[in-house]
Design an enzyme around this catalytic site. Sequence first.
Site, PDB file in Angstrom:
ATOM      1  N   ASN A  89      -1.793   2.760  10.048  1.00 30.98           N
ATOM      2  CA  ASN A  89      -1.800   3.646  11.236  1.00 30.98           C
ATOM      3  C   ASN A  89      -2.912   4.688  11.163  1.00 30.98           C
ATOM      4  O   ASN A  89      -2.688   5.885  11.255  1.00 30.98           O
ATOM      5  CB  ASN A  89      -0.422   4.311  11.443  1.00 30.98           C
ATOM      6  CG  ASN A  89      -0.015   5.225  10.309  1.00 30.98           C
ATOM      7  OD1 ASN A  89      -0.516   5.129   9.190  1.00 30.98           O
ATOM      8  ND2 ASN A  89       0.915   6.123  10.580  1.00 30.98           N
ATOM      9  N   ASP A 139       5.641   6.693   0.685  1.00 31.26           N
ATOM     10  CA  ASP A 139       5.411   7.104   2.085  1.00 31.26           C
ATOM     11  C   ASP A 139       4.658   8.444   2.122  1.00 31.26           C
ATOM     12  O   ASP A 139       4.915   9.297   2.977  1.00 31.26           O
ATOM     13  CB  ASP A 139       6.719   7.187   2.883  1.00 31.26           C
ATOM     14  CG  ASP A 139       6.464   7.232   4.398  1.00 31.26           C
ATOM     15  OD1 ASP A 139       5.304   7.090   4.835  1.00 31.26           O
ATOM     16  OD2 ASP A 139       7.449   7.425   5.140  1.00 31.26           O
ATOM     17  N   GLY A 147       6.671  13.550   8.182  1.00 32.21           N
ATOM     18  CA  GLY A 147       6.032  13.036   6.975  1.00 32.21           C
ATOM     19  C   GLY A 147       5.806  14.121   5.944  1.00 32.21           C
ATOM     20  O   GLY A 147       5.649  15.295   6.288  1.00 32.21           O
TER      21      GLY A 147
HETATM   22  O1  DOR Z   1       7.406  10.353   8.235  1.00 31.33           O
HETATM   23  C1  DOR Z   1       6.632   9.458   8.503  1.00 31.33           C
HETATM   24  N1  DOR Z   1       5.319   9.673   8.510  1.00 31.33           N
HETATM   25  N2  DOR Z   1       7.118   8.251   8.779  1.00 31.33           N
HETATM   26  C2  DOR Z   1       6.341   7.257   9.240  1.00 31.33           C
HETATM   27  O2  DOR Z   1       6.841   6.194   9.500  1.00 31.33           O
HETATM   28  C3  DOR Z   1       4.890   7.485   9.451  1.00 31.33           C
HETATM   29  C4  DOR Z   1       4.404   8.581   8.615  1.00 31.33           C
HETATM   30  C5  DOR Z   1       3.058   9.096   9.006  1.00 31.33           C
HETATM   31  O3  DOR Z   1       2.155   8.306   9.268  1.00 31.33           O
HETATM   32  O4  DOR Z   1       2.866  10.317   8.988  1.00 31.33           O
HETATM   33 ZN    ZN Z   2       7.522   4.371   8.370  1.00 29.66          ZN
END
Ligand code: DOR
Ligand code: ZN
Length: 421
Positions: A86, A299, A318
């Site tokens: 992403n 993550d 995140g």
């Molecule tokens: O908390 C998250 N942050 N979950 C995700 O699925 C994407 C990620 C991000 O790209 O910051």
């Molecule tokens: Zn995710």
Amino acid sequence: MTGFLIQGVSVLGAAPSDLVLRDGFVVSAPDGTEDVVDGSGLVALPGLVDLHTHLREPGREDAETVETGSRAAALGGYTAVFAMANTSPVADTAGVVEQVWRLGREAGLVDVQPIGAVTVGLAGKQLAELGAMATSAAGVRIFSDDGFCVADPRLMRRALEYVKAFDGIIAQHAEEPRLTEGAQMHEGEVSTRLGLTGWPAVAEEAIIARDVLLAEHVGSRLHVCHVSTAGSVEVLRQAKARGVRVTAEVTPHHLLLTDELAASYDPVFKVNPPLRTAADVAALRQALVDGVIDVVATDHAPHAVEDKECEWAYARPGMLGLETALSIVLSVLGERWDLIADRMSRTPARIAGLDGHGTDLAVGSPANLTLVDPSARRVVDPAELASRSRNTPYTGTTLPGRIVATFLRGEPTVLDGKAVK
Ligand code: DOR
Ligand code: ZN
């Protein structure tokens, strides 16, 4: 190339012995030309492998770059990380995954393996060029729209069918979007009290249940990203018992933190999937020990200050993870070194088919390893992190364990707790 003689180190908790690294491999005996590293009190683990890292390059180099994220990874004991798709532009073509792969090689601190997007632009409408990414120099094997769920069951089925040809994997961000519209945190007692829109556990569990059935039907491989609920664990347990080719990961934060932290309204605790209840945390820990959850993945989700230090509703989800993951897992599992090596190195390398990582530290093995001082304690200070972002949920917390050194193919990326470049 220099050699290293690591004296008196405990390999995976065994009695202290010497470990000799030369020409990228573990060798049997020193030849006297090696640099000496004092290994007393240290534990050697195979270099950690992270199946879920956000490096933000290309596009958000203000939050992280391949180089800064690689440095954070090395300092966390990692020798390989899988970079989520992403980015901006999205890693949905051979060109973008090759760019990320090349930047990783140039940084030279960890092996950066790009993950390709499942759908064009992560839009969930049309399959991306999975084959072209697989046959590119980056050799992509894992595909994910992480951040978004591949919600359309027909597209999910097609993706699973497509990657089966080359033993690829679809890594699903399991979130039924219609059940999480406007969601701000876990749906439960705390969200009711705070008046925040909830993200119900069933939104994750329903997608995992659907996807294990699809993977079973197709005979393909599914990986479930950041499992966060006790119910998901039960779905996975049943699927695995039936022989479905499914693997799953849990993050350090879901193994430790709960939804009560949202009561602070501090957006550093906003994450997707959200922090859950203490009962979920307990189930995730047990599943990790049992092997129903295969691996710990960070993550690692760096965010710029303006995207994080704002009102809860507007903050991006995140949190950082690479530089604290081993400490969190150590605090959760204790000094069960073989289990830690399995869940953070061996099994993620095996899932990804990543050669040279997650091996035993026996003579002849590639010298990808990290040295941990389990008796050290450190207070987390975001200013000291190598990541370009500061959004760690552990500020001021005392954590056990410190990474003293990391070696990638026999060359140090971290020595004396500091990155070498
Ligand atoms: O908390 C998250 N942050 N979950 C995700 O699925 C994407 C990620 C991000 O790209 O910051
Ligand atoms: Zn995710």
